[in-house]
Design a protein around this motif. Sequence first.
Motif, mmCIF file in Angstrom:
data_model
loop_
_atom_site.group_PDB
_atom_site.id
_atom_site.type_symbol
_atom_site.label_atom_id
_atom_site.label_comp_id
_atom_site.label_asym_id
_atom_site.label_seq_id
_atom_site.Cartn_x
_atom_site.Cartn_y
_atom_site.Cartn_z
ATOM 1 N N SER A 180 7.210 -2.312 14.239
ATOM 2 C CA SER A 180 6.303 -1.373 13.562
ATOM 3 C C SER A 180 6.453 -1.527 12.054
ATOM 4 N N PRO A 181 5.364 -1.299 11.309
ATOM 5 C CA PRO A 181 5.502 -1.348 9.852
ATOM 6 C C PRO A 181 6.382 -0.201 9.360
ATOM 7 N N TRP A 182 7.102 -0.460 8.312
ATOM 8 C CA TRP A 182 7.902 0.583 7.674
ATOM 9 C C TRP A 182 8.126 0.167 6.223
ATOM 10 N N TYR A 183 8.567 1.113 5.418
ATOM 11 C CA TYR A 183 8.780 0.831 4.002
ATOM 12 C C TYR A 183 9.772 1.821 3.416
ATOM 13 N N VAL A 184 10.521 1.355 2.409
ATOM 14 C CA VAL A 184 11.349 2.245 1.609
ATOM 15 C C VAL A 184 10.385 3.087 0.773
ATOM 16 N N ALA A 185 10.643 4.381 0.692
ATOM 17 C CA ALA A 185 9.774 5.305 -0.049
ATOM 18 C C ALA A 185 10.563 5.938 -1.195
ATOM 19 N N ARG A 188 -0.547 12.376 4.411
ATOM 20 C CA ARG A 188 -0.288 13.654 5.087
ATOM 21 C C ARG A 188 -0.773 14.842 4.269
ATOM 22 N N ARG A 189 -1.049 14.652 2.980
ATOM 23 C CA ARG A 189 -1.522 15.754 2.130
ATOM 24 C C ARG A 189 -3.038 15.829 2.048
ATOM 25 N N ASP A 190 -3.708 14.740 2.398
ATOM 26 C CA ASP A 190 -5.173 14.708 2.402
ATOM 27 C C ASP A 190 -5.595 13.572 3.315
ATOM 28 N N ALA A 191 -6.025 13.911 4.519
ATOM 29 C CA ALA A 191 -6.328 12.899 5.544
ATOM 30 C C ALA A 191 -7.494 11.991 5.176
ATOM 31 N N SER A 192 -8.246 12.324 4.125
ATOM 32 C CA SER A 192 -9.331 11.430 3.719
ATOM 33 C C SER A 192 -8.810 10.228 2.932
ATOM 34 N N ILE A 193 -7.556 10.288 2.497
ATOM 35 C CA ILE A 193 -6.944 9.163 1.783
ATOM 36 C C ILE A 193 -6.265 8.277 2.816
ATOM 37 N N ARG A 194 -6.806 7.059 2.959
ATOM 38 C CA ARG A 194 -6.332 6.125 3.983
ATOM 39 C C ARG A 194 -6.298 4.719 3.407
ATOM 40 N N ARG A 195 -5.276 3.982 3.797
ATOM 41 C CA ARG A 195 -5.182 2.582 3.377
ATOM 42 C C ARG A 195 -4.471 1.785 4.464
ATOM 43 N N PRO A 196 -4.897 0.553 4.685
ATOM 44 C CA PRO A 196 -4.201 -0.290 5.664
ATOM 45 C C PRO A 196 -2.758 -0.546 5.223
ATOM 46 N N TYR A 197 -1.865 -0.622 6.193
ATOM 47 C CA TYR A 197 -0.463 -0.901 5.874
ATOM 48 C C TYR A 197 -0.319 -2.195 5.074
ATOM 49 N N ARG A 198 -1.158 -3.189 5.364
ATOM 50 C CA ARG A 198 -1.039 -4.470 4.651
ATOM 51 C C ARG A 198 -1.293 -4.315 3.148
ATOM 52 N N GLU A 199 -1.972 -3.227 2.734
ATOM 53 C CA GLU A 199 -2.231 -2.974 1.315
ATOM 54 C C GLU A 199 -1.155 -2.127 0.651
ATOM 55 N N ILE A 200 -0.416 -1.359 1.433
ATOM 56 C CA ILE A 200 0.514 -0.402 0.816
ATOM 57 C C ILE A 200 1.978 -0.795 0.919
ATOM 58 N N VAL A 201 2.276 -1.853 1.654
ATOM 59 C CA VAL A 201 3.663 -2.294 1.807
ATOM 60 C C VAL A 201 3.836 -3.634 1.102
ATOM 61 N N ARG A 202 4.797 -3.689 0.203
ATOM 62 C CA ARG A 202 5.177 -4.922 -0.487
ATOM 63 C C ARG A 202 6.628 -5.227 -0.116
ATOM 64 N N HIS A 203 7.096 -6.411 -0.434
ATOM 65 C CA HIS A 203 8.463 -6.825 -0.085
ATOM 66 C C HIS A 203 9.177 -7.397 -1.305
ATOM 67 N N THR A 204 10.462 -7.112 -1.397
ATOM 68 C CA THR A 204 11.286 -7.732 -2.430
ATOM 69 C C THR A 204 11.507 -9.192 -2.052
ATOM 70 N N PRO A 243 11.002 -4.137 2.622
ATOM 71 C CA PRO A 243 9.669 -3.569 2.422
ATOM 72 C C PRO A 243 9.735 -2.252 1.640
ATOM 73 N N TYR A 244 8.758 -2.053 0.759
ATOM 74 C CA TYR A 244 8.715 -0.807 -0.013
ATOM 75 C C TYR A 244 7.259 -0.379 -0.215
ATOM 76 N N LEU A 245 7.078 0.908 -0.420
ATOM 77 C CA LEU A 245 5.754 1.490 -0.638
ATOM 78 C C LEU A 245 5.282 1.176 -2.050
ATOM 79 N N VAL A 246 3.988 0.871 -2.192
ATOM 80 C CA VAL A 246 3.445 0.562 -3.512
ATOM 81 C C VAL A 246 3.597 1.771 -4.440
#
Length: 192
Positions: A20-25, A114-130, A135-138
């Motif tokens: 599953s995708p995951w990221y440091v936040a 989780r604060r506004d369900a209209s804000i959505r982005r694919p995981y491939r756009e929001i997860v970057r890697h060192t 993996p970490y959140l943009v």
Amino acid sequence: MEWEPWPPGEVARRLAGVRSPWYVAGGWALDLWLGAETRPHEDIEIGIPAGGFPEFRAALREYEFRVAGDGQLWPVDGPAFEAHHQTWVSDPATGRFHLDIFREPHDGDVWICRRDASIRRPYREIVRHTAAGVPYLVPELVLLFKAKATRPKDEQDFTAALPHLDPGRRAWLYAALTQVHPDHAWLTRIEL
């Protein structure tokens, strides 16, 4: 509640087999993005798709899980699990907490705020890697979440990250902040 947080590389090592995708936040995500530790971190958070939680629990099966919320801890197999999104992972021998897991809404491979369900982005756009593969959140999403509380550490993180945000990230953060926190003080500091 005593914390002995794993460093990001240790989290990645322990979750190496998770599909599953995951990221440091949180603050650690900003430091991974910046490439340097800008302040001390008393804990470490990761974000995961809520539906993938069983896979993470299985990967860390030798540890205890507790739902955290409203300053309390509850059993992970109780009603608090649905009411709160945070799950703390501790060592049963020492009782020290090592990891905070944010179970986030999603629709398949699409992350939902989780604060506004209209804000959505694919995981491939929001997860970057060192370079080491952590993996970490943009940063623009990290700052959107940090905007809610604006504790001293959140202000410090915003100040450290802002000069490094490119125009696209600034524009996204500005639009999202306007939507979620329309009167936020950071809006005047984000130059578009």
